[in-house]
Enzyme design. Structure first.
Site, PDB file in Angstrom:
ATOM      1  N   HIS A  21       0.841  -1.203   0.000  1.00  0.00           N
ATOM      2  CA  HIS A  21       0.000   0.000   0.000  1.00  0.00           C
ATOM      3  C   HIS A  21       0.878   1.256   0.000  1.00  0.00           C
ATOM      4  O   HIS A  21       0.609   2.203  -0.747  1.00  0.00           O
ATOM      5  CB  HIS A  21      -0.924  -0.028   1.221  1.00  0.00           C
ATOM      6  CG  HIS A  21      -1.909   1.079   1.264  1.00  0.00           C
ATOM      7  ND1 HIS A  21      -1.803   2.112   2.163  1.00  0.00           N
ATOM      8  CD2 HIS A  21      -3.024   1.329   0.524  1.00  0.00           C
ATOM      9  CE1 HIS A  21      -2.816   2.947   1.983  1.00  0.00           C
ATOM     10  NE2 HIS A  21      -3.570   2.489   0.992  1.00  0.00           N
TER      11      HIS A  21
ATOM     12  N   ASP B 131      -6.253   1.738  -1.943  1.00  0.00           N
ATOM     13  CA  ASP B 131      -6.932   1.422  -0.681  1.00  0.00           C
ATOM     14  C   ASP B 131      -7.752   0.139  -0.790  1.00  0.00           C
ATOM     15  O   ASP B 131      -7.740  -0.695   0.119  1.00  0.00           O
ATOM     16  CB  ASP B 131      -7.827   2.589  -0.257  1.00  0.00           C
ATOM     17  CG  ASP B 131      -7.046   3.817   0.191  1.00  0.00           C
ATOM     18  OD1 ASP B 131      -5.797   3.754   0.253  1.00  0.00           O
ATOM     19  OD2 ASP B 131      -7.690   4.843   0.475  1.00  0.00           O
TER      20      ASP B 131
END
Length: 122
Positions: free
Chosen positions: A47, A89
Site C-alpha cells: 500500500h 486502498d
C-alpha cells in the site's frame, strides 16, 4: 482519504484500523522501514508503494467515490488521482482480509526501533 480507507478495512476485516492496523508491524501506519514482519505488514508495505507512485496526488486527504455493496468494494469515477488512491486502498483492504488468518497481536503496537535493516524496494 484516511477515513474512507478505514471504512474499507472495517468492511473487509471487521476490525477498526485503529488500533488493529495503525501501528502494526513495520509498515502499517505512517512510514516504514526494514522488512515487513508478516503477510499483514506486507499488505501495508505494498500500500505504501502504491501511494508512492502517486506523488502528485494528496493520498491521505483526497476524497474519492466508492461503494461497499454485496461484499465488494467498488471504486467510482472521479479524477485520475481519486481513482488511483481508491484502487490502492481497495487492494490493501482486500489484502488485509486475506491475511487475517496470520494476524499476530504481538505486532499490533510494534516499536519502530525493532524495524531495522534496509527497506525492500517497491
Amino acid at each position: 482519504h484516511l477515513l474512507q480507507f478505514n471504512k474499507m478495512i472495517k468492511f473487509e476485516t471487521r476490525k477498526n484500523a485503529i488500533p488493529f492496523y495503525a501501528f502494526y508491524g513495520c509498515y502499517c501506519g505512517w512510514g516504514g522501514r526494514g522488512r515487513p514482519k508478516d503477510a499483514t505488514d506486507r499488505c501495508c508495505f505494498v500500500h505504501d508503494c502504491c501511494y508512492g507512485k502517486l506523488a502528485k496526488c494528496n493520498t491521505k486527504w483526497d476524497i474519492y467515490p466508492y461503494s461497499l455493496k454485496s461484499g465488494y468494494i467498488t471504486c467510482g469515477k472521479g479524477t485520475w488521482c481519486e481513482e488511483q488512491i481508491c484502487e490502492c486502498d481497495r487492494v490493501a483492504a482486500e489484502c488485509l482480509r486475506r491475511s487475517l488468518s496470520t494476524y499476530k497481536y504481538g505486532y499490533m503496537f510494534y516499536p519502530d526501533s525493532r524495524c531495522r535493516g534496509p527497506s525492500e524496494t517497491c
